[in-house]
Design an enzyme around this catalytic site. Structure first.
Site, PDB file in Angstrom:
ATOM      1  N   GLY A   1       0.818  -1.209   0.000  1.00 36.85           N
ATOM      2  CA  GLY A   1       0.000   0.000   0.000  1.00 36.85           C
ATOM      3  C   GLY A   1       0.853   1.261   0.000  1.00 36.85           C
ATOM      4  N   ALA A   2       0.195   2.406   0.074  1.00 42.06           N
ATOM      5  CA  ALA A   2       0.903   3.691   0.140  1.00 42.06           C
ATOM      6  C   ALA A   2      -0.009   4.698   0.819  1.00 42.06           C
ATOM      7  CB  ALA A   2       1.262   4.182  -1.254  1.00 42.06           C
ATOM      8  N   ASP A   3       0.593   5.757   1.322  1.00 39.40           N
ATOM      9  CA  ASP A   3      -0.194   6.828   1.949  1.00 39.40           C
ATOM     10  C   ASP A   3      -0.631   7.857   0.919  1.00 39.40           C
ATOM     11  OD1 ASP A   3       0.182   5.702   4.553  1.00 39.40           O
ATOM     12  OD2 ASP A   3       2.268   6.328   4.350  1.00 39.40           O
TER      13      ASP A   3
ATOM     14  N   LYS B   1      -6.199   7.806  -1.983  1.00 39.92           N
ATOM     15  CA  LYS B   1      -4.728   7.898  -1.911  1.00 39.92           C
ATOM     16  C   LYS B   1      -4.118   8.702  -3.079  1.00 39.92           C
ATOM     17  CE  LYS B   1      -4.465   5.349   1.768  1.00 39.92           C
ATOM     18  NZ  LYS B   1      -3.883   4.045   1.936  1.00 39.92           N
TER      19      LYS B   1
ATOM     20  N   GLU C   1      10.247  -1.984   3.912  1.00 48.27           N
ATOM     21  CA  GLU C   1       9.485  -1.920   2.656  1.00 48.27           C
ATOM     22  C   GLU C   1      10.401  -1.511   1.506  1.00 48.27           C
ATOM     23  OE1 GLU C   1       5.059  -0.815   4.379  1.00 48.27           O
ATOM     24  OE2 GLU C   1       6.421   0.806   3.915  1.00 48.27           O
TER      25      GLU C   1
ATOM     26  N   GLY D   1       2.691   3.336   8.536  1.00 51.70           N
ATOM     27  CA  GLY D   1       2.716   2.136   9.382  1.00 51.70           C
ATOM     28  C   GLY D   1       4.086   1.896  10.003  1.00 51.70           C
TER      29      GLY D   1
HETATM   30  C1  5RP Z   1       3.414   1.152   6.061  1.00 44.07           C
HETATM   31  C2  5RP Z   1       3.001   1.754   4.762  1.00 44.07           C
HETATM   32  C3  5RP Z   1       1.611   1.464   4.306  1.00 44.07           C
HETATM   33  O1  5RP Z   1       1.690   0.814   3.096  1.00 44.07           O
HETATM   34  C4  5RP Z   1       0.876   2.753   4.148  1.00 44.07           C
HETATM   35  O2  5RP Z   1       0.912   3.424   5.391  1.00 44.07           O
HETATM   36  C5  5RP Z   1      -0.569   2.524   3.722  1.00 44.07           C
HETATM   37  O3  5RP Z   1      -1.272   1.909   4.737  1.00 44.07           O
HETATM   38  P1  5RP Z   1      -2.841   1.653   4.632  1.00 44.07           P
HETATM   39  O4  5RP Z   1      -3.025   0.653   3.550  1.00 44.07           O
HETATM   40  O5  5RP Z   1      -3.226   1.135   6.000  1.00 44.07           O
HETATM   41  O6  5RP Z   1      -3.496   2.971   4.338  1.00 44.07           O
HETATM   42  O7  5RP Z   1       3.731   2.419   4.098  1.00 44.07           O
HETATM   43  O8  5RP Z   1       4.715   1.545   6.415  1.00 44.07           O
END
Ligand code: 5RP
Length: 227
Positions: free
Chosen positions: A81-83, A120, A102, A96
């Protein structure tokens, strides 16, 4: 469709990309959890390389065979995933706290697919806070150098030490994290290089030129993006 349903949908679409015999990088976060669950449900003969202790625990519980980074042949595909997902599939990751593992797994992968719900996607990176992982020893000193690097890139916001229940959060590697509310990151590559030049910075959450594809969940189904 709720964000949770979109995450489940992209998790399933991502799991469908995995083929028997693959070595697969397993991301971290709530979207990656959906991917790992969907992957486990396919019961394929694969090996997973987890990007965090949390993902390792989930994958083990679900019966996915695991290996550590460096103990298998090249990773065929990493899904995470990504923020924020910005132009050219530039990313902010690390909410996270797993950004270092990662990035190590992403960089060791032949192909990387980022997954997320529609919220996102952004036109410019920086609205979401940028995590910077810093060695715990002397981290308050390192922050002054980080501020200089940010200023070089026209970012005036101060880094904030990430805490949980009053205590600094420690990453799986034992480091601390500072978050910067940049607002806008005008030149992500410039900032990435400036942060890398600071002694004591272990890694930052800018993932540039790493994602080959994005799967984005939305009300009308899963959309695919390329850089
Ligand atoms: C963890 C990350 C996650 O992939 C990112 O924070 C996205 O998380 P989510 O799917 O809960 O929105 O980089 O280090």
């Amino acid at each position: 469709m709720t964000a949770e349903e979109q995450k489940r949908q992209v998790g399933e679409a991502a799991a469908a990309l995995v083929e028997p015999g693959m070595v697969v990088g397993l991301g971290t976060g709530s979207t990656a959890v959906e991917f790992v669950r969907a992957l486990a449900a396919r019961k394929l003969d694969i090996v997973g390389v987890p990007t965090s202790e949390a993902t390792a625990a989930l994958a083990t519980e679900l019966g996915i065979r695991l290996s550590e980074l460096g103990e298998t042949k090249t990773i065929d595909l990493t899904i995470d995933g990504a923020d924020e997902i910005g132009p050219g599939l530039s990313l902010i990751k690390g909410a996270g706290g797993a950004l270092l593992r990662e990035k190590l797994v992403w960089e060791a992968s032949r192909s990387c697919v980022v997954i997320g719900d529609a919220s996102k996607c952004v036109k410019v990176l920086g609205k979401f806070t940028l995590p910077i992982e810093v060695v715990a020893f002397g981290h308050k000193t390192v922050v002054a150098r980080i501020c200089d690097a940010l200023a070089e890139c026209d970012i005036g916001m101060a880094p904030v030490l990430r805490r949980r229940e009053g205590q600094p959060v420690r990453t799986d590697g034992g480091n601390v994290i500072y978050d910067v509310a940049c607002g806008v990151i005008p030149e992500p590559a410039l900032l990435a290089a400036a942060l890398k030049g600071v002694t004591g910075v272990v890694e930052h959450g800018l993932f540039l030129d790493l994602a080959d594809r994005a799967l984005i969940g939305g009300p009308d189904g899963v959309r695919e993006l390329e850089p």
